[in-house]
Write an enzyme that holds these catalytic residues in place. Structure first.
Site, mmCIF file in Angstrom:
data_model
loop_
_atom_site.group_PDB
_atom_site.id
_atom_site.type_symbol
_atom_site.label_atom_id
_atom_site.label_comp_id
_atom_site.label_asym_id
_atom_site.label_seq_id
_atom_site.Cartn_x
_atom_site.Cartn_y
_atom_site.Cartn_z
ATOM 1 N N THR A 116 5.633 3.108 -6.113
ATOM 2 C CA THR A 116 4.349 4.041 -5.169
ATOM 3 C C THR A 116 4.601 3.899 -3.848
ATOM 4 O O THR A 116 5.874 2.988 -3.515
ATOM 5 C CB THR A 116 2.738 3.398 -5.263
ATOM 6 O OG1 THR A 116 3.047 1.456 -4.974
ATOM 7 C CG2 THR A 116 2.981 2.976 -6.415
ATOM 8 N N ALA A 126 -3.505 -1.472 -0.484
ATOM 9 C CA ALA A 126 -2.487 -2.301 0.027
ATOM 10 C C ALA A 126 -2.066 -0.910 1.609
ATOM 11 O O ALA A 126 -2.260 -0.460 1.546
ATOM 12 C CB ALA A 126 -1.040 -1.145 -0.734
ATOM 13 N N VAL A 146 5.354 -0.424 -10.117
ATOM 14 C CA VAL A 146 5.996 1.006 -11.012
ATOM 15 C C VAL A 146 5.849 1.330 -9.608
ATOM 16 O O VAL A 146 6.083 1.000 -8.105
ATOM 17 C CB VAL A 146 4.450 1.691 -11.148
ATOM 18 C CG1 VAL A 146 4.748 1.271 -12.435
ATOM 19 C CG2 VAL A 146 3.222 0.728 -9.810
ATOM 20 N N TYR A 157 8.972 -11.991 -2.789
ATOM 21 C CA TYR A 157 7.639 -11.119 -3.494
ATOM 22 C C TYR A 157 6.154 -12.740 -3.689
ATOM 23 O O TYR A 157 5.846 -13.291 -2.498
ATOM 24 C CB TYR A 157 7.490 -10.356 -4.586
ATOM 25 C CG TYR A 157 6.379 -9.726 -4.708
ATOM 26 C CD1 TYR A 157 6.024 -8.618 -4.084
ATOM 27 C CD2 TYR A 157 5.073 -10.286 -4.950
ATOM 28 C CE1 TYR A 157 4.969 -8.059 -4.023
ATOM 29 C CE2 TYR A 157 3.577 -9.906 -4.997
ATOM 30 C CZ TYR A 157 4.295 -8.514 -4.928
ATOM 31 O OH TYR A 157 2.943 -7.763 -4.536
ATOM 32 N N LYS A 186 -1.709 -12.864 -2.137
ATOM 33 C CA LYS A 186 -2.075 -12.915 -3.165
ATOM 34 C C LYS A 186 -2.497 -13.822 -4.073
ATOM 35 O O LYS A 186 -3.328 -13.791 -5.220
ATOM 36 C CB LYS A 186 -0.940 -11.932 -4.661
ATOM 37 C CG LYS A 186 0.013 -10.774 -3.809
ATOM 38 C CD LYS A 186 -0.936 -9.319 -4.262
ATOM 39 C CE LYS A 186 -0.582 -7.936 -4.616
ATOM 40 N NZ LYS A 186 -1.330 -7.134 -4.015
#
Ligand code: NAD
Length: 394
Positions: free
Chosen positions: A276, A141, A274, A236, A245
């Protein structure tokens, strides 16, 4: 030592807290595999983006669940006497130490995974470990990438395409709700994001390792993606990052055709949301995650990085099914519990209701904050935060 937080970024990291949080994930994995025998031993696993989040959890699952010698690549700031390192530096040191204690070979490289130099180093490291990789995890990332072909620097953007995006958002530190408004990306920004977070670099890695004879005939390679709920789609899935993506998914299809000829495979795994360092900076996502955590915890299906990655390895990549369970697009779905209809229905009803008065009751902001602090080594049980800190050691 206290966390220094600016916006959605924590500027420092606690060495002992990061170490303890890494050890917790290792213990969790060892405990899991003491009750569920791994279906096979993996010889050599390469994890690109191995120091935090999903990459670190993947490396832990490979080493402490499947006995693999691992090579980890990450890009972290080293410490000085005055300044702590970034969390992944301490995590990696801890991983290396714990692997050594357990007699599991581990080689870690800190540097730019987008560079050809790093590919060459990793190639040599695989040779020194005795041969080809059984599994290559791609978990980068990054906000920037220098194209090794011509040295051009690309910057990714987190923006919608076509229209202005407006949505509820939360400052997860003070708990205040607000609205974000993000102007659409230009075509140049979209293309740059694809350059950074799309599949080009993943393919360069697989082509390089293949040409060096460093991929086992039945090698698997997996890159991580996210789809998520309707409310975040504009910024997104249908935004600049989603464009990248989708490119990653196309790359997976191409690689899969080539690797499956010898019994291998290439996949995108769609993982759960999650907390991060990468996800904390995506507008709107922190509010969604806080509501999601509330619902998933209530239903007893909440997972963090390590639970997700152990499930990915044990029930998808190396599960009992002959064929890998994938969706109609060929993607692994380990976000299956997050995307369950009952869970999504409840989250979107909470999304409609949430306001400044009820946010603490409807959303698991405390859980979000706790995870955010933990990934920087703060709020970790058993760590003495009043003690003197040595930034150079864990
Ligand atoms: P993260 O920020 O925790 O980890 C990123 C990793 O990439 C770190 O190890 C970092 O050192 C490494 N890295 C960054 N730039 C690098 C470079 N130039 N060279 C070498 N290493 C570099 O992020 P994460 O959330 O674990 O994300 C990993 C992947 O998982 C991403 O593809 C992300 O889209 C995907 N994912 C994340 C979520 C989520 O909710 N966090 C959900 C689904 C999928």
């Amino acid at each position: 030592m206290e966390p220094k937080i600016r916006g959605a970024i924590c500027m420092n990291a606690h060495p002992k807290g990061c170490a303890e949080e890494t050890r917790r994930q290792i213990r969790w994995t060892q405990d899991y595999f003491s009750h569920h025998k791994a279906s096979k031993k993996l010889e050599r696993v390469l994890v690109i983006g191995a120091s935090t989040g999903y990459g670190l959890a993947s490396r832990i699952a490979a080493a402490f669940g499947y006995g693999a010698a691992t090579i980890g690549v990450s890009f972290e700031k080293e410490p000085s006497e005055k300044r702590p390192a970034t969390p992944g530096w301490y995590n990696t040191r801890t991983f290396d130490e714990e692997a050594k204690k357990a007699g599991i070979p581990a080689l870690s490289f800190n540097g730019d995974a987008f560079s050809n130099e790093m590919r060459a180093k990793v190639g040599d490291a695989l040779k020194s470990l005795g041969g080809p990789a059984d599994l290559v995890i791609y978990s980068l990332a990054s906000g920037v990438r220098t194209d090794p072909a011509d040295g051009t620097l690309y910057r990714s953007a987190l923006k919608p395409l076509g229209e202005v995006y407006k949505a509820k958002s939360v400052d997860f530190i003070n708990g205040r709700l607000g609205e974000v408004e993000i102007a659409p990306a230009t075509e140049e920004e979209r293309r740059a994001t694809v350059k950074v977070m799309g599949g080009e670099d993943w393919r360069l890695w697989i082509d390089y390792l293949g040409a060096q004879g460093l991929l086992a005939p039945d090698v698997k390679t997996v890159a991580y993606s996210y789809i998520g709920p309707e409310v975040t789609h504009a910024v997104y899935r249908e935004g600049t990052i989603g464009s990248a993506k989708k490119d990653l998914e196309e790359t997976a299809k191409g690689l899969n055709k080539e690797l499956s000829a010898s019994g291998g495979g290439a996949y995108v795994s769609v993982n759960k949301a999650v907390v991060t360092r990468a996800s904390a900076v995506i507008p709107v996502v922190s509010l969604y995650i806080s509501l999601l955590f509330k619902v998933m915890k209530q239903k007893g299906v909440h997972e963090g990085c390590i639970e997700q990655m152990v499930r990915l390895f044990s029930q998808r990549l190396y599960g009992s099914n002959e064929a890998m369970p994938v969706d109609t697009e060929g993607r692994i779905r380990i976000d299956d519990w997050e995307m369950r209809e009952d869970i999504q229905k409840e989250v979107s009803s909470l999304w409609e209701k949430v306001d400044d008065e009820n946010i603490d009751e409807l959303a698991d902001l405390a859980g979000y904050r706790e995870d955010f602090l933990k990934i920087h080594g703060f709020s970790v049980p058993g760590v003495d935060y009043d003690a003197e800190v040595d930034f150079l050691n864990i």
